[in-house]
Design an enzyme around this catalytic site. Structure first.
Site, short mmCIF file in Angstrom:
data_model
loop_
_atom_site.label_atom_id
_atom_site.label_comp_id
_atom_site.label_asym_id
_atom_site.label_seq_id
_atom_site.Cartn_x
_atom_site.Cartn_y
_atom_site.Cartn_z
CG HIS A 140 0.73 6.39 4.79
ND1 HIS A 140 -0.18 7.39 5.06
CD2 HIS A 140 0.14 5.24 5.19
CE1 HIS A 140 -1.26 6.87 5.63
NE2 HIS A 140 -1.08 5.57 5.72
NE ARG B 163 -7.55 11.60 5.42
CZ ARG B 163 -8.15 11.13 6.52
NH1 ARG B 163 -7.46 10.42 7.40
NH2 ARG B 163 -9.41 11.35 6.75
CD GLU C 46 -7.14 -6.31 3.05
OE1 GLU C 46 -7.23 -6.43 1.82
OE2 GLU C 46 -6.35 -5.53 3.60
CG HIS D 204 -5.40 -1.56 9.50
ND1 HIS D 204 -4.91 -0.98 10.64
CD2 HIS D 204 -5.96 -0.56 8.79
CE1 HIS D 204 -5.19 0.32 10.62
NE2 HIS D 204 -5.82 0.60 9.51
CG HIS E 87 -8.10 4.18 1.37
ND1 HIS E 87 -8.23 4.03 2.72
CD2 HIS E 87 -9.34 4.55 0.92
CE1 HIS E 87 -9.48 4.29 3.09
NE2 HIS E 87 -10.16 4.63 2.01
CD GLU F 93 -6.99 -0.25 1.30
OE1 GLU F 93 -7.01 0.84 1.92
OE2 GLU F 93 -6.21 -1.14 1.58
NE ARG G 276 -9.22 8.51 4.65
CZ ARG G 276 -9.42 7.62 5.62
NH1 ARG G 276 -8.63 6.59 5.76
NH2 ARG G 276 -10.40 7.78 6.49
CG ASN H 123 -1.82 1.14 1.35
OD1 ASN H 123 -1.41 2.26 1.07
ND2 ASN H 123 -3.04 0.91 1.77
CB THR I 115 -9.57 1.89 7.50
OG1 THR I 115 -9.18 2.61 6.33
CG2 THR I 115 -10.93 1.29 7.30
N1 PXP Z 1 -5.94 -3.13 4.16
C1 PXP Z 1 -6.91 -2.18 4.28
C2 PXP Z 1 -8.29 -2.53 3.87
C3 PXP Z 1 -6.60 -0.88 4.74
O1 PXP Z 1 -7.56 0.05 4.85
C4 PXP Z 1 -5.25 -0.57 5.04
C5 PXP Z 1 -4.89 0.82 5.47
O2 PXP Z 1 -5.12 1.69 4.42
C6 PXP Z 1 -4.28 -1.58 4.89
C7 PXP Z 1 -4.66 -2.86 4.46
C8 PXP Z 1 -2.84 -1.34 5.15
O3 PXP Z 1 -2.67 -1.01 6.50
P1 PXP Z 1 -1.28 -0.43 6.98
O4 PXP Z 1 -1.02 0.82 6.20
O5 PXP Z 1 -1.48 -0.20 8.43
O6 PXP Z 1 -0.25 -1.48 6.69
#
Ligand code: PXP
Length: 253
Positions: free
Chosen positions: A18, A57, A159, A202, A51, A78, A53, A15, A109
């Site tokens: 960030h 952001r 998930e 997550h 994601h 996402e 949003r 992901n 989330t």
């Molecule tokens: N899976 C989902 C559905 C999420 O919303 C997120 C966070 O955006 C992640 C995985 C990844 O989580 P993390 O960034 O904490 O590794």
């Protein structure tokens, strides 16, 4: 004779949200999340998760267009289950859409989607995505009610939210950790029996990934924040490679 069930290599979705968070702190184009996606793939990521949003952001619409056009690996979008987001998904046709709950004020989330409480509202959104050939994933708490509702809704994937498990690991609460792992294990089995593909994610880190990698039903992990954080110290390439090694070692694949 080895009687263990066959265990497939677990996929890693990286992901890159960030990277966009840092870019947006100043505006402009640097650091580029699409460049990070290419680097993650070169280091062993099987797919990229982003994601979009509601408040944009981090990831913005143009990032989704570029990721879809450029990465050549499955894109997991996402998003909240809103008409606006469904229209964007139908425009860009990602490989999968992971439907997540979204409140504007939350930092990330915070819980899984209330699938059982929102079945009627989710039904048309899921139908529209599936009709366009997009695989539908539901981000849920590891509990039986949510999995049964996901099965009724025809979700391709669930998930499982690993946030509580990761929090217990941080707090060093052994009993809480064991309890959360039992919930995740039971949920993964139940979903697999219902023939729903199982992903998890997550909050996962080098310390918490192995237990999830050992679960044969969990075929994909999605990991972001920790990898982007580690990239500050040792580079994204090294962070993704290390996560990949930990997953393969734990799984014995
Ligand atoms: N899976 C989902 C559905 C999420 O919303 C997120 C966070 O955006 C992640 C995985 C990844 O989580 P993390 O960034 O904490 O590794």
């Amino acid at each position: 004779m080895d009687r263990r069930p066959e265990i497939s290599r677990q996929r890693l979705g990286v992901n890159i949200d960030h990277v966009a968070t840092v870019r947006n702190a100043r505006g402009g184009k640097h650091p580029d999340p699409v460049r990070a996606a290419h680097m993650a793939i070169a280091a062993g990521a099987d797919g990229i998760t982003a994601h979009l949003r509601e408040d944009r952001r981090h990831i913005v619409d143009n990032d989704i267009a570029r990721l879809k056009a450029e990465i050549g690996r499955p894109l997991n979008l996402e998003m909240a289950a809103t008409p606006e987001m469904v229209a964007i998904a139908l425009k860009h046709l990602p490989n999968a859409c992971c439907l997540v709950p979204e409140k504007r004020e939350e930092r990330t989330t915070e819980g899984g989607l209330d699938v059982a409480g929102q079945e009627m509202a989710l039904l048309p959104q899921i139908a529209a995505l599936k009709a366009a050939g997009i695989r539908v994933s539901l981000f849920i708490e590891p509990d039986a009610r949510a999995i049964e509702a996901a099965a009724r809704l025809g979700a391709d994937i669930v998930e499982l939210h690993t946030g509580t498990y990761c929090e217990q690991a941080l707090e060093g609460d052994a009993a809480g950790l064991a309890h959360e792992l039992e919930r995740l294990t039971a949920a993964a089995r139940l979903a697999a029996v219902a023939r729903i593909e199982v992903h998890a994610g997550h909050g996962l880190t080098y310390d918490t990934v192995s237990a999830l990698a050992r679960m044969p039903e969990v075929v994909e992990l999605n990991i972001g924040h920790f990898l982007v954080g580690e990239a500050i110290f040792g580079g994204l390439d090294a962070a993704v490679r290390r996560m990949r090694v930990l997953m393969d070692e734990a799984r014995g694949s």
